[in-house]
Design an enzyme around this catalytic site. Sequence first.
Site, PDB file in Angstrom:
ATOM      1  N   ASP A  13    -118.236  39.155-105.092  1.00  0.00           N
ATOM      2  CA  ASP A  13    -119.165  40.251-105.380  1.00  0.00           C
ATOM      3  C   ASP A  13    -118.696  41.567-104.751  1.00  0.00           C
ATOM      4  O   ASP A  13    -118.065  41.564-103.698  1.00  0.00           O
ATOM      5  CB  ASP A  13    -120.542  39.868-104.821  1.00  0.00           C
ATOM      6  N   HIS A  30    -112.878  45.369-111.101  1.00  0.00           N
ATOM      7  CA  HIS A  30    -112.630  43.979-111.512  1.00  0.00           C
ATOM      8  C   HIS A  30    -111.130  43.659-111.490  1.00  0.00           C
ATOM      9  O   HIS A  30    -110.727  42.551-111.145  1.00  0.00           O
ATOM     10  CB  HIS A  30    -113.210  43.723-112.908  1.00  0.00           C
ATOM     11  N   LEU A 124    -102.725  22.961-105.505  1.00  0.00           N
ATOM     12  CA  LEU A 124    -104.117  23.428-105.569  1.00  0.00           C
ATOM     13  C   LEU A 124    -104.686  23.479-107.000  1.00  0.00           C
ATOM     14  O   LEU A 124    -103.956  23.799-107.946  1.00  0.00           O
ATOM     15  CB  LEU A 124    -104.189  24.819-104.932  1.00  0.00           C
TER      16      LEU A 124
END
Length: 229
Positions: A13, A30, A124
């Site tokens: 956020d 973004h 991962l």
Amino acid sequence: MKDIPKHVAFIMDGNGRWAKARKLPRNAGHKAGSEALQNIVEYANTLGIEYVTAYTFSTENWNRPKEEIEGIMSLLENYLDDAIKKSKRRDLRVKVIGKKEGLSNSIITKIEKLEKLTKDKKSLCVVFAINYGGRDEIVRAISKIIEEDINTEITEDLLEQFLDTNGIPDPDFLIRTSGELRTSNFLPWQLAYSEFYFTDKLWPDFTTADFDIALLDYAKRKRRFGKTV
Ligand code: FPP
């Protein structure tokens, strides 16, 4: 570092505020946010973290201006193209959770392609929550159970098999940036026993050093899962 979590989930956020503070369009925030995520993912991999889940686009985010939605979708599409191209020489696994309905066919095709190309990768696993809402996920899971006419008792294990996160262990640690103290419909089922960490840093400013501070905090916590120890 000992006590490294196996699975860390992020609510990324503050991209909008980061851009506003620089008098840039929200989509610049973004873009910076997607770069921050790539750094964190690479770092998490070197630490031996096995899963990173990123709240990339929520079912509620469709209420944002069209231009902003297009900006996030285009970042996503670029990410998918790049990851598909690099999938041969990279060891990352990618999974996407969330509702497919509502996404463009082109994005859906690329998600499916990338998931297929990386499904046997051993390092991962990055889980992107795209068009994701936790309540929506639970409702879809229950609808599938009914649709398949499953005649056994409804148990937690059964429901979990129908969630988008089937096969992914629950997050050990949730990090939310930008000072908001809520979970915003992100993984409500899976976060039941997770440790939460909130920081005022805006997501594009969240560095590997900030991640270290959060992980040290995690290492100090005693997880009891409802038991007395
Ligand atoms: C919240 O910040 C962030 C989002 C709704 C989008 C998160 C998306 C990214 C970080 C891009 C990910 C892209 C790829 C390719 C992984 P906000 O816009 O709500 O910030 P604000 O609260 O300051 O307005």
